[in-house]
Design an enzyme around this catalytic site. Sequence first.
Site, mmCIF file in Angstrom:
data_model
loop_
_atom_site.group_PDB
_atom_site.id
_atom_site.type_symbol
_atom_site.label_atom_id
_atom_site.label_comp_id
_atom_site.label_asym_id
_atom_site.label_seq_id
_atom_site.Cartn_x
_atom_site.Cartn_y
_atom_site.Cartn_z
ATOM 1 N N HIS A 94 -6.243 -10.614 -10.244
ATOM 2 C CA HIS A 94 -5.365 -9.856 -11.152
ATOM 3 C C HIS A 94 -5.423 -10.439 -12.564
ATOM 4 O O HIS A 94 -5.507 -9.713 -13.552
ATOM 5 C CB HIS A 94 -3.905 -9.920 -10.671
ATOM 6 C CG HIS A 94 -3.626 -9.186 -9.401
ATOM 7 N ND1 HIS A 94 -3.009 -9.776 -8.321
ATOM 8 C CD2 HIS A 94 -3.856 -7.895 -9.026
ATOM 9 C CE1 HIS A 94 -2.859 -8.880 -7.344
ATOM 10 N NE2 HIS A 94 -3.379 -7.740 -7.745
ATOM 11 N N LYS A 142 3.429 1.447 0.674
ATOM 12 C CA LYS A 142 2.876 1.182 2.006
ATOM 13 C C LYS A 142 3.638 0.111 2.781
ATOM 14 O O LYS A 142 3.598 0.063 3.975
ATOM 15 C CB LYS A 142 1.409 0.746 1.865
ATOM 16 C CG LYS A 142 0.494 1.850 1.370
ATOM 17 C CD LYS A 142 -0.856 1.305 0.926
ATOM 18 C CE LYS A 142 -0.884 1.096 -0.585
ATOM 19 N NZ LYS A 142 -2.103 0.517 -1.084
ATOM 20 N N SER A 180 -4.108 -9.685 -2.428
ATOM 21 C CA SER A 180 -2.794 -10.306 -2.202
ATOM 22 C C SER A 180 -2.513 -10.435 -0.713
ATOM 23 O O SER A 180 -1.975 -11.444 -0.255
ATOM 24 C CB SER A 180 -1.692 -9.471 -2.858
ATOM 25 O OG SER A 180 -1.864 -9.436 -4.248
#
Length: 173
Positions: free
Chosen positions: A25, A49, A136
Site C-alpha cells: 500500500h 466482504k 493484508s
Amino acid sequence: MTDGNLSRPTRAIYPGSFDPPTHGHLDVAERAAKCFGELLVAIVVNPQKRSPMFSLDERVAMLQESIAGIPNARVEHFRGLLADYVKASQADVIVKGLRVVSDFESEMSAAMMNRSLSDVDTLFLMSDQKYSFVSSSLVKEVFFLGGDVASLVPDPVLRLMTAKRASLQETRS
Ligand code: PNS
C-alpha cells in the site's frame, strides 16, 4: 501539480480497507503522490466482504504514521459508496494498485461501475514486484500464527499488530 483545466491541484483518492496497511500500500501511495497534487488515502469504514480486524481509529493511526513522509498525502475515511465519496470530495481520479492478473478481473468491473456512478476514472499503478504477493489478509494470517512479517509492513503497523497480538494472547490465557 496543477492541471490546465483546474484552478486547484489534481486530487486523487486511493481507497482501501487497509486492514492493516502493508508496504505494498505504502509503495502505491508514494508513487501515486508523485503523479498528483493531492492524494487522499481513504479508508472504507465497513468493508463489504468482512469485518475488519483493526478498528477505524487503529487503521487511521497506522496509516497516518506510515504516510507521514508523503507531504501531499492525507488520511480520510468514508462510509457507503466510493463513487459518492469521490463526488463529495471533488476528486479527479481514483488510484488503485494491481498486483497480479487476478486483481485486474475484479478491478476492471469496479472501475467501470465507479465511472458510471461518478464519471471519475480509475488509474492503476502496477505494484512493485517485491510486493506482488503481499495482501493484508495474508499478512494477518501469517502474523497471528506466529510468522515474521517485519519486511512486509511499515514499522508503526508492526508495532500495533504486536500489541494487538499480545492483548489477544492475554485475553485467551
Ligand atoms: O482494500 P480493499 O478491501 O481491496 O478495498 C476495496 C474498496 C474499499 C476499494 C471497495 O470495497 C470499495 O470501493 N468499497 C466501497 C463500497 C462501494 O463503493 N462498492 C462498489 C464498488 S464498485
